[in-house]
Scaffold this motif. Structure first.
Motif, PDB file in Angstrom:
ATOM      1  N   UNK A  91       3.531  35.566   8.814  1.00 35.63           N
ATOM      2  CA  UNK A  91       3.542  35.371   9.996  1.00 35.63           C
ATOM      3  C   UNK A  91       4.012  33.889  10.238  1.00 35.63           C
ATOM      4  N   UNK A  92       3.861  33.170   9.223  1.00 37.15           N
ATOM      5  CA  UNK A  92       4.303  31.533   9.120  1.00 37.15           C
ATOM      6  C   UNK A  92       5.257  31.310   7.984  1.00 37.15           C
ATOM      7  N   UNK A  93       5.904  30.244   8.219  1.00 34.66           N
ATOM      8  CA  UNK A  93       6.896  29.893   7.161  1.00 34.66           C
ATOM      9  C   UNK A  93       5.917  29.046   6.022  1.00 34.66           C
ATOM     10  N   UNK A  94       6.704  29.022   4.789  1.00 35.79           N
ATOM     11  CA  UNK A  94       6.024  28.258   3.670  1.00 35.79           C
ATOM     12  C   UNK A  94       6.722  26.928   3.516  1.00 35.79           C
ATOM     13  N   UNK A  95       5.963  25.971   3.285  1.00 38.29           N
ATOM     14  CA  UNK A  95       6.636  24.606   2.927  1.00 38.29           C
ATOM     15  C   UNK A  95       6.356  24.243   1.484  1.00 38.29           C
ATOM     16  N   UNK A  96       7.327  23.627   0.777  1.00 41.92           N
ATOM     17  CA  UNK A  96       6.956  23.256  -0.557  1.00 41.92           C
ATOM     18  C   UNK A  96       7.554  21.614  -0.532  1.00 41.92           C
ATOM     19  N   UNK A  97       6.474  20.741  -0.966  1.00 42.08           N
ATOM     20  CA  UNK A  97       6.755  19.329  -0.906  1.00 42.08           C
ATOM     21  C   UNK A  97       7.585  19.165  -2.226  1.00 42.08           C
ATOM     22  N   UNK A  98       8.121  17.819  -2.192  1.00 39.19           N
ATOM     23  CA  UNK A  98       9.041  17.422  -3.294  1.00 39.19           C
ATOM     24  C   UNK A  98       8.108  17.352  -4.638  1.00 39.19           C
TER      25      UNK A  98
END
Length: 446
Positions: A91-98
């Protein structure tokens, strides 16, 4: 026919003008019609009832549960300088930091990751302050990498790695985020002076020690390098022969010569094969790292040893020896070495002769050093020439003013026999054959 009808009939309207008016009207009306149709179609779609599949996807996304440490399959939706956004059916997007991406130092995210790429990621946090799921691509790859490395260790499998940096005591290779350490002693089957020559290179290695709980992976290239070197050496000695020409690199200098790297093996270039002139040390002509051309002089296939000579060595002065020096003639030379048995005198670069200790002085000397010194200029007389064996016999005393040529003398025994058997015609002689016979008779009677 009425009067009005007759008036209309008499009006003459040009046909071309009518066509033009019709076309203009059509061009103005058609776009409006299309716009109305598009709006109607959009409205119709808005009024459509979602299908069961649409409801199912939305329901699955709302009901899907994730936990920290879960592995999920993602698709890259957007890429920025600091992070990437992915979707993974939640239901939510995923975030991948550098810092949670797999990147080389100073590598840009956009150079490695593209929209549409499919990734496997590890859930770090179910939701950040913006409601996005925090993911890590690096940790997910590391989890897989550790499992793969464990399999390679157990199977003693050889694989290729790329050396990324030099650290104290050795080298580092990154394997999908896992740092593997290679001790300096395991980087090669021979001594390596500067480990930086390996950075950026790909090496075939095997794992020597593995401990997943301690996050330790020790890799080695030494055994692999030895196997490859042994195979290359065998192939080299199977075909090499005297007279073959090679390009090599001077590897190490010794007092007696230089070792030259021919690729598959090293060869010895003796100092005497570097030049026809006498060299005190190979460094007078070459240095470590020089690229030179050599010729195979001798091959010992059983002991796998190679002796070399320089390809572009100057002309052999002994080849023209008989055109420059004549037996019995006097020349000037320089004393270059002293030995117990005599002195070596250089006549020219590459040509030296021996003055035996008995040919140094008309006086008796204990050692050559008592009469000569290295570097001294002397006159010498050529006593013998041996072009084939490259030997010259010289004499210093034969050039001296007070030198007397030795007289050939008979041995005492031979002289005694001659005194008895030889007849003399010297007027001063008082002994005749008769008196000799008489003396012999008297002796016999006695």
């Amino acid at each position: 026919m009425s009067n009005d009808e007759k008036k209309i009939e008499n009006v003459n309207v040009p046909t071309e003008e009518v066509k033009e008016a019709t076309e203009v009207a059509r061009e103005e009306v058609v776009p409006e019609i299309k716009e109305v149709e598009a709006k109607s179609e959009k409205a119709a779609k808005a009024e459509e009832v979602p299908s069961m599949d649409d409801f199912k996807d939305e329901l699955d996304a709302s009901l899907k549960k994730i936990n920290r440490g879960d592995t999920v399959d993602c698709k890259v939706e957007s890429v920025s300088d600091t992070e990437i956004v992915v979707s993974f059916g939640y239901s939510a997007d995923g975030v991948i930091k550098r810092e949670q991406l797999i990147l080389e130092k100073d590598e840009q995210i956009a150079d490695r990751y593209k929209v549409g790429d499919e990734l496997t990621c590890l859930v770090e946090k179910r939701a950040d302050k913006n409601g996005n799921v925090v993911l890590s691509h690096r940790k997910a790859k590391m989890t897989v990498a550790w499992s793969e490395l464990e399999k390679k260790f157990e199977a003693k499998e050889k694989f290729t790695v790329k050396i990324s940096e030099v650290v104290k005591g050795g080298l580092i290779a990154k394997l999908d985020g896992v740092r593997a350490f290679m001790p300096a002693s395991m980087a090669s089957n021979s001594f390596v002076e500067d480990l930086n020559e390996f950075v950026g290179k790909e090496l075939l290695v095997e794992i020597k020690d593995f401990d997943r709980s301690a996050r330790k992976v020790i890799i080695s290239h030494k055994e692999v390098a030895k196997e490859l070197a042994d195979k290359a050496r065998e192939e080299f000695f199977a075909t090499v022969q005297a007279g073959d020409e090679f390009k090599g690199t001077v590897k190490k200098l010794m007092n007696f010569g230089a070792f030259v790297d021919l690729g598959a093996t090293d060869g010895l270039l003796h100092v005497n094969e570097m030049s026809w002139r006498r060299l005190k040390h190979p460094s007078e002509l070459v240095k470590a790292g020089d690229n030179i051309e050599v010729i195979i002089l001798n091959v010992d296939k059983e002991k796998q040893k190679i002796s070399l000579k320089l390809k572009n060595i100057e002309d052999n002065p002994w080849d023209t020896l008989d055109t420059k020096y004549v037996k019995g003639e006097v020349y000037e030379g320089e004393v270059v070495r002293l030995a117990d048995f005599g002195a070596f005198v250089r006549l020219e670069e590459g040509v030296e002769g021996l003055v035996h200790i008995s040919e140094i002085s008309v006086k008796h000397i204990e050692t050559p050093a008592s009469a000569l010194k290295v570097g001294e200029k002397v006159k010498v007389k050529v006593l013998s020439l041996d072009k084939e064996n490259q030997k010259i016999g010289l004499s210093i005393k034969a050039t001296m003013d007070n030198y007397e040529k030795p007289v050939k003398r008979n041995s005492p025994k031979k002289k005694k026999e001659e005194d008895v058997l030889k007849f003399t015609t010297n007027e001063e002689a008082t002994t005749s054959m008769a008196s000799i016979l008489k003396d012999l008779d008297l002796k016999l009677e006695d």
